[in-house]
Design a protein around this motif. Structure first.
Motif, short mmCIF file in Angstrom:
data_model
loop_
_atom_site.label_atom_id
_atom_site.label_comp_id
_atom_site.label_asym_id
_atom_site.label_seq_id
_atom_site.Cartn_x
_atom_site.Cartn_y
_atom_site.Cartn_z
N GLU A 86 0.88 -1.17 0.00
CA GLU A 86 0.00 0.00 0.00
C GLU A 86 0.91 1.21 0.00
O GLU A 86 2.12 1.09 0.10
CB GLU A 86 -0.95 0.00 1.20
CG GLU A 86 -0.26 -0.06 2.55
CD GLU A 86 -1.23 -0.20 3.70
OE1 GLU A 86 -1.56 0.83 4.29
OE2 GLU A 86 -1.65 -1.33 3.98
N VAL A 87 0.34 2.38 -0.09
CA VAL A 87 1.16 3.58 -0.17
C VAL A 87 2.04 3.69 1.07
O VAL A 87 1.54 3.69 2.20
CB VAL A 87 0.27 4.84 -0.31
CG1 VAL A 87 1.14 6.09 -0.30
CG2 VAL A 87 -0.55 4.77 -1.59
N GLY A 88 3.34 3.73 0.86
CA GLY A 88 4.27 3.90 1.96
C GLY A 88 4.55 2.66 2.78
O GLY A 88 5.23 2.74 3.80
N LYS A 89 4.06 1.50 2.37
CA LYS A 89 4.28 0.26 3.13
C LYS A 89 4.96 -0.78 2.25
O LYS A 89 4.63 -0.93 1.08
CB LYS A 89 2.96 -0.33 3.65
CG LYS A 89 2.21 0.56 4.59
CD LYS A 89 2.76 0.43 5.99
CE LYS A 89 1.87 1.23 6.95
NZ LYS A 89 2.47 1.32 8.28
N LEU A 90 5.90 -1.51 2.84
CA LEU A 90 6.60 -2.58 2.15
C LEU A 90 6.38 -3.88 2.90
O LEU A 90 6.41 -3.90 4.13
CB LEU A 90 8.10 -2.28 2.10
CG LEU A 90 8.52 -1.02 1.35
CD1 LEU A 90 9.98 -0.71 1.64
CD2 LEU A 90 8.28 -1.20 -0.13
N ALA A 91 6.18 -4.96 2.16
CA ALA A 91 6.07 -6.28 2.76
C ALA A 91 7.31 -7.07 2.37
O ALA A 91 7.59 -7.27 1.19
CB ALA A 91 4.82 -7.00 2.30
N VAL A 106 5.56 -6.40 7.44
CA VAL A 106 5.14 -5.15 6.81
C VAL A 106 5.78 -3.98 7.57
O VAL A 106 5.68 -3.90 8.79
CB VAL A 106 3.61 -5.01 6.78
CG1 VAL A 106 3.20 -3.68 6.17
CG2 VAL A 106 2.99 -6.17 6.00
N ALA A 107 6.44 -3.11 6.83
CA ALA A 107 7.17 -2.00 7.43
C ALA A 107 6.98 -0.73 6.61
O ALA A 107 6.63 -0.78 5.43
CB ALA A 107 8.65 -2.34 7.53
N ASP A 108 7.24 0.39 7.25
CA ASP A 108 7.28 1.67 6.55
C ASP A 108 8.63 1.87 5.87
O ASP A 108 8.72 2.50 4.82
CB ASP A 108 7.03 2.82 7.54
CG ASP A 108 5.67 2.72 8.20
OD1 ASP A 108 4.67 2.75 7.47
OD2 ASP A 108 5.61 2.61 9.44
#
Length: 159
Positions: A86-91, A106-108
């Motif tokens: 999602e916007v601004g999130k990395l898995a 999941v991190a910013d």
């Protein structure tokens, strides 16, 4: 990693530090991010985070500081991939290599603590000047001083 420590990048929110080196680089980034108000998890493919900190007698200190700063430590995991969820999130997909099980984190921000590029600009300039020069240490590949000492001795003996 260097961008975070030198202030060019400023992580916020949930931060995953991937420690590929097992030394001060990853643990320093984790502490820096935690001190900046981030929720920090540090992961490593090794059996313990900062496994080589014992060389500098800082392993116990690291663990005490990490506990007080709320840094979570994940061990025996290898990052297998990363995708925007999602916007601004990395898995990040993490493989627990002893069991073969995968999980997602999941991190910013994801900060990689891995070997850097060689610092070889001066060597390139000198190599083109006609002066005989030899590469040792970080000019070949960033690593610990011990490697540079061994390589320097070998070059010295060969001259």
């Amino acid at each position: 990693m260097r961008d975070v420590l030198e202030g060019r990048a400023q992580p916020s929110g949930i931060v995953l530090v991937v420690d590929e080196l097992g030394f001060h680089q990853g643990t320093s980034v984790a502490e820096f991010a935690a001190d900046s108000g981030c929720v920090v998890t540090i992961c490593t493919p090794g059996m313990i985070v900062g496994q080589d900190l014992g060389i500098t007698l800082d392993f116990e200190g690291w663990n005490q500081r990490a506990h007080h700063k709320g840094i979570t430590q994940l061990t025996d995991v290898v990052p297998m991939g990363c995708e925007a969820v999602e916007v601004g999130k990395l898995a990040v997909t993490l493989l627990h290599h002893p069991t073969g099980q995968s999980s997602r984190f999941v991190a910013d921000w994801v900060v990689s603590s891995a070997h850097q590029r060689p610092e070889d600009e001066l060597w390139k300039e000198l190599a083109d000047s006609g002066i005989e020069v030899h590469r040792v240490g970080d000019v070949l590949a960033p690593r610990r001083a011990h490697s540079a000492v061994i390589e320097g001795e070998r070059v010295g003996l060969s001259l």
